[in-house]
Scaffold this motif. Structure first.
Motif, PDB file in Angstrom:
ATOM      1  N   ASP A 105       0.821  -1.211   0.000  1.00  0.00           N
ATOM      2  CA  ASP A 105       0.000   0.000   0.000  1.00  0.00           C
ATOM      3  C   ASP A 105       0.854   1.258   0.000  1.00  0.00           C
ATOM      4  O   ASP A 105       0.448   2.290  -0.533  1.00  0.00           O
ATOM      5  CB  ASP A 105      -0.999  -0.005   1.160  1.00  0.00           C
ATOM      6  CG  ASP A 105      -0.342  -0.053   2.527  1.00  0.00           C
ATOM      7  OD1 ASP A 105       0.898  -0.199   2.605  1.00  0.00           O
ATOM      8  OD2 ASP A 105      -1.071   0.056   3.528  1.00  0.00           O
ATOM      9  N   LYS A 119      -7.723   0.264  -5.352  1.00  0.00           N
ATOM     10  CA  LYS A 119      -8.516  -0.793  -4.741  1.00  0.00           C
ATOM     11  C   LYS A 119      -7.737  -2.106  -4.756  1.00  0.00           C
ATOM     12  O   LYS A 119      -6.782  -2.283  -5.515  1.00  0.00           O
ATOM     13  CB  LYS A 119      -9.841  -0.942  -5.484  1.00  0.00           C
ATOM     14  CG  LYS A 119     -10.740   0.286  -5.373  1.00  0.00           C
ATOM     15  CD  LYS A 119     -12.048   0.085  -6.128  1.00  0.00           C
ATOM     16  CE  LYS A 119     -12.937   1.311  -5.996  1.00  0.00           C
ATOM     17  NZ  LYS A 119     -14.212   1.167  -6.750  1.00  0.00           N
ATOM     18  N   THR A 120      -8.172  -3.023  -3.903  1.00  0.00           N
ATOM     19  CA  THR A 120      -7.476  -4.302  -3.752  1.00  0.00           C
ATOM     20  C   THR A 120      -7.913  -5.244  -4.866  1.00  0.00           C
ATOM     21  O   THR A 120      -8.822  -6.058  -4.705  1.00  0.00           O
ATOM     22  CB  THR A 120      -7.778  -4.911  -2.376  1.00  0.00           C
ATOM     23  OG1 THR A 120      -7.573  -3.920  -1.375  1.00  0.00           O
ATOM     24  CG2 THR A 120      -6.850  -6.084  -2.087  1.00  0.00           C
ATOM     25  N   HIS A 161      -4.725  -7.933   2.419  1.00  0.00           N
ATOM     26  CA  HIS A 161      -4.819  -6.657   1.709  1.00  0.00           C
ATOM     27  C   HIS A 161      -3.429  -6.075   1.477  1.00  0.00           C
ATOM     28  O   HIS A 161      -2.402  -6.662   1.860  1.00  0.00           O
ATOM     29  CB  HIS A 161      -5.719  -5.687   2.479  1.00  0.00           C
ATOM     30  CG  HIS A 161      -5.292  -5.441   3.899  1.00  0.00           C
ATOM     31  ND1 HIS A 161      -4.158  -4.718   4.232  1.00  0.00           N
ATOM     32  CD2 HIS A 161      -5.843  -5.835   5.076  1.00  0.00           C
ATOM     33  CE1 HIS A 161      -4.034  -4.646   5.537  1.00  0.00           C
ATOM     34  NE2 HIS A 161      -5.036  -5.326   6.084  1.00  0.00           N
ATOM     35  N   PHE A 162      -3.373  -4.896   0.857  1.00  0.00           N
ATOM     36  CA  PHE A 162      -2.095  -4.310   0.448  1.00  0.00           C
ATOM     37  C   PHE A 162      -1.207  -3.902   1.628  1.00  0.00           C
ATOM     38  O   PHE A 162      -0.023  -3.618   1.434  1.00  0.00           O
ATOM     39  CB  PHE A 162      -2.329  -3.088  -0.449  1.00  0.00           C
ATOM     40  CG  PHE A 162      -2.794  -3.426  -1.837  1.00  0.00           C
ATOM     41  CD1 PHE A 162      -2.729  -4.719  -2.328  1.00  0.00           C
ATOM     42  CD2 PHE A 162      -3.318  -2.441  -2.669  1.00  0.00           C
ATOM     43  CE1 PHE A 162      -3.163  -5.034  -3.600  1.00  0.00           C
ATOM     44  CE2 PHE A 162      -3.751  -2.742  -3.952  1.00  0.00           C
ATOM     45  CZ  PHE A 162      -3.667  -4.040  -4.422  1.00  0.00           C
ATOM     46  N   TYR A 216      -9.381 -10.037  -2.631  1.00  0.00           N
ATOM     47  CA  TYR A 216      -9.156  -9.418  -3.934  1.00  0.00           C
ATOM     48  C   TYR A 216     -10.382  -9.441  -4.843  1.00  0.00           C
ATOM     49  O   TYR A 216     -11.245 -10.314  -4.728  1.00  0.00           O
ATOM     50  CB  TYR A 216      -7.972 -10.098  -4.639  1.00  0.00           C
ATOM     51  CG  TYR A 216      -6.664  -9.731  -3.988  1.00  0.00           C
ATOM     52  CD1 TYR A 216      -5.994  -8.572  -4.342  1.00  0.00           C
ATOM     53  CD2 TYR A 216      -6.135 -10.518  -2.973  1.00  0.00           C
ATOM     54  CE1 TYR A 216      -4.822  -8.201  -3.708  1.00  0.00           C
ATOM     55  CE2 TYR A 216      -4.965 -10.158  -2.334  1.00  0.00           C
ATOM     56  CZ  TYR A 216      -4.321  -8.993  -2.706  1.00  0.00           C
ATOM     57  OH  TYR A 216      -3.185  -8.616  -2.064  1.00  0.00           O
TER      58      TYR A 216
END
Length: 318
Positions: A105, A119-120, A161-162, A216
């Motif tokens: 991120d 966005k993921t 997530h990122f 995702y």
């Protein structure tokens, strides 16, 4: 179990949603992650992550057992600032001997306009890696992502997530960072009572543990592990071939069974859920890929056999 009270507390260098403490123990820096019994999320109310320390330890150990480098973890006890003695997981700091972790991120902030938050999505995974100029070994980093994706599917991780994976930079060397943050896997949100109920209802167990979504999206749709494995993109297909054969379920059962302070019900649930995904998602996917490759092989052999030799004009011989 380690008694982290015998270590030396340091200024905390770790962030994230769960409470953490930095401890120097036996010459190594550890991030101490506490069980997170109460967390409030918008629209979802109060949820419990009181088993996240066990999921963190078991998940990381499973990654390492499959040949994918992960943080080293150990379960232990620690007395928090309120004086309560808690079972915690100690995550050895893999940057303590040099190197800087850059979470994905943070990299996304360098390539996206100020008003845009990426966005993921799988598309953005590729975009971040492709557009980060200092990453020269782009294929290796993408391969690392897909390897991680497979074991996340095995352990039912819904939250990669990122901010939960990244690259490790040491001098001018950039590598895929050891895997960390596995606490949202292996049924961490379920208490033993719910696990026992699901074990008695096979249809509901399959619904809960076969239909696991990843964090995702792709093409505007949420990715469910069982769906993407049926028609994997090329990067995932290649990862299935190199990673699935390295999964040893007997080793994984041993990791689960040797984990202290978790109930037999929780152990049984984890093993059944992972076995289901391995047998019903992973093995069919690997067999499909190998069958497709085998079906192409004879045509490739024919082409090779008919190819002109050096100095040959390539015309058919009569």
């Amino acid at each position: 179990m380690i008694d982290f009270d015998t270590g030396q507390k340091r200024l905390n260098k770790f962030t994230g949603s769960e409470k953490k403490t930095t401890i120097l123990y036996d010459g190594f820096v550890y991030m101490i992650k506490y069980p997170d019994p109460i967390r409030t999320q918008k629209l979802k109310g109060v949820i419990s992550y009181k088993n996240n320390q066990f999921s963190e330890h078991i998940g990381s150990s499973i990654f390492n057992s499959c040949g994918i480098e992960s943080q080293e973890t150990v379960l232990g006890c620690y007395t928090d600032t309120s004086g309560k003695r808690k079972t915690v997981v100690g995550c050895k700091d893999f940057t303590q001997n040099g190197g800087v972790l850059y979470e994905i991120d943070k990299l996304s902030n360098d390539i996206a306009p100020d008003e845009e938050k990426l966005k993921t999505t799988i598309e953005n995974v590729n975009r971040i890696i492709d557009e980060t100029e200092l990453i020269k070994n782009k294929k290796a980093i993408k391969d690392g992502f897909w390897n991680m994706f497979i074991i996340d599917a095995l352990i039912g991780n819904k939250d990669r997530h990122f901010g939960n994976w990244g690259i490790l930079v040491k001098d001018d060397d950039i590598t895929f960072a050891p895997v960390y943050d596995c606490g949202s896997s292996l049924g961490a949100l379920l208490d033993d009572g719910e696990m026992a109920r699901l074990l008695d209802k096979p249809d509901e167990l399959k619904s809960a543990e076969y239909n696991v979504p990843s964090v995702y999206y792709s093409g505007g749709k949420r990715i469910f592990y069982h769906e993407i494995f049926k028609g994997p993109p090329s990067g995932l297909a290649e990862a299935i071939k190199r990673t699935v054969p390295k999964i040893n379920m007997e080793k994984i059962y041993s990791i689960v069974d040797s984990t202290p302070q978790i109930s037999e019900i929780r152990k049984e649930y984890m093993k059944k859920a992972m076995t289901m995904r391995y047998e019903q998602i992973f093995m069919p996917a690997l067999k499909r890929i190998m069958r497709i490759e085998k079906s192409k092989a004879p045509n490739q052999d024919i082409l090779r056999n008919n190819a002109p030799e050096n100095g040959d004009s390539g015309k058919a011989k009569v």
